[in-house]
Motif scaffolding. Structure first.
Motif, short mmCIF file in Angstrom:
data_model
loop_
_atom_site.label_atom_id
_atom_site.label_comp_id
_atom_site.label_asym_id
_atom_site.label_seq_id
_atom_site.Cartn_x
_atom_site.Cartn_y
_atom_site.Cartn_z
N CYS A 133 -2.63 38.10 22.49
CA CYS A 133 -2.13 37.02 21.65
C CYS A 133 -1.84 35.80 22.52
O CYS A 133 -1.20 35.90 23.56
CB CYS A 133 -0.85 37.44 20.94
N GLY A 134 -2.34 34.67 22.09
CA GLY A 134 -2.12 33.45 22.85
C GLY A 134 -3.04 33.30 24.04
O GLY A 134 -2.88 32.41 24.85
N LYS A 163 -9.55 35.19 25.07
CA LYS A 163 -9.82 36.16 24.01
C LYS A 163 -10.01 35.50 22.65
O LYS A 163 -10.76 35.99 21.82
CB LYS A 163 -8.70 37.18 23.93
N ARG A 164 -9.30 34.39 22.41
CA ARG A 164 -9.38 33.67 21.14
C ARG A 164 -9.56 32.18 21.46
O ARG A 164 -8.67 31.37 21.26
CB ARG A 164 -8.12 33.87 20.31
N PRO A 165 -10.76 31.80 21.97
CA PRO A 165 -10.96 30.42 22.43
C PRO A 165 -10.91 29.36 21.35
O PRO A 165 -10.64 28.20 21.65
CB PRO A 165 -12.34 30.47 23.10
N ASP A 186 -5.93 26.91 19.08
CA ASP A 186 -5.04 26.08 19.92
C ASP A 186 -3.69 26.79 19.97
O ASP A 186 -2.80 26.54 19.16
CB ASP A 186 -4.91 24.68 19.33
N HIS A 187 -3.55 27.71 20.89
CA HIS A 187 -2.37 28.57 20.97
C HIS A 187 -1.09 27.76 21.22
O HIS A 187 -0.07 28.00 20.58
CB HIS A 187 -2.56 29.63 22.05
N ASP A 188 -1.15 26.83 22.16
CA ASP A 188 0.03 26.00 22.44
C ASP A 188 0.36 25.13 21.22
O ASP A 188 1.52 24.97 20.87
CB ASP A 188 -0.19 25.12 23.66
N GLY A 189 -0.66 24.60 20.58
CA GLY A 189 -0.45 23.78 19.39
C GLY A 189 0.15 24.59 18.25
O GLY A 189 1.02 24.10 17.52
N ALA A 220 -4.54 40.32 17.25
CA ALA A 220 -4.10 39.04 17.84
C ALA A 220 -4.61 37.87 17.00
O ALA A 220 -5.73 37.91 16.51
CB ALA A 220 -4.62 38.93 19.27
N ASN A 221 -3.80 36.93 16.84
CA ASN A 221 -2.44 36.61 17.22
C ASN A 221 -1.46 37.24 16.23
O ASN A 221 -1.66 37.15 15.02
CB ASN A 221 -2.23 35.10 17.22
N VAL A 222 -0.41 37.81 16.76
CA VAL A 222 0.57 38.53 15.94
C VAL A 222 1.86 37.72 15.86
O VAL A 222 2.34 37.19 16.87
CB VAL A 222 0.85 39.93 16.54
#
Length: 110
Positions: A9-10, A14-16, A19-22, A49-51
């Motif tokens: 997660c994040g 793995k999850r390009p 926008d994890h930070d966003g 993911a993302n959980v």
């Protein structure tokens, strides 16, 4: 609300497309005041993911409400639905919108 940010997660590799930070910034900006958004290490449902886990308030927990786990939270529309549900009261207060039912996952066994 607990947002997993660990091995899967994040993880941009793995999850390009996410926008994890966003996502985290948006959740924190929308859920201010009496709501708290925190991050955690691995929640052990890496295949989802993302959980994100939405927790009931202490009063609703005492009344029987339980945390609701969401997986594959990887789109701004899902973030919007989660934010709206939390602002409406979340677990034990507001009914879970049918669209969010699609993202509910089973918490790992303790």
């Amino acid at each position: 609300m607990t947002v997993c940010r660990d091995c899967c997660c994040g993880n941009p590799s793995k999850r390009p497309a996410v926008d994890h930070d966003g996502q985290l910034r948006r959740l924190r900006e929308a859920l201010t005041g009496r709501h708290r958004v925190r991050t955690s290490q691995c929640l052990d449902v890496c295949d989802q993911a993302n959980v994100i886990v939405v927790h009931p308030t202490p009063a609703t927990r005492r009344a029987g409400a339980r945390p609701v786990w969401f997986g594959l939270v990887d789109a701004p529309a899902i973030d919007d639905d989660l934010i709206g549900w939390v602002l409406d009261g979340g677990p034990g207060v507001a009914p879970l919108p049918p669209i969010l039912e699609l993202s509910v996952v089973t918490a790992p066994a303790q």
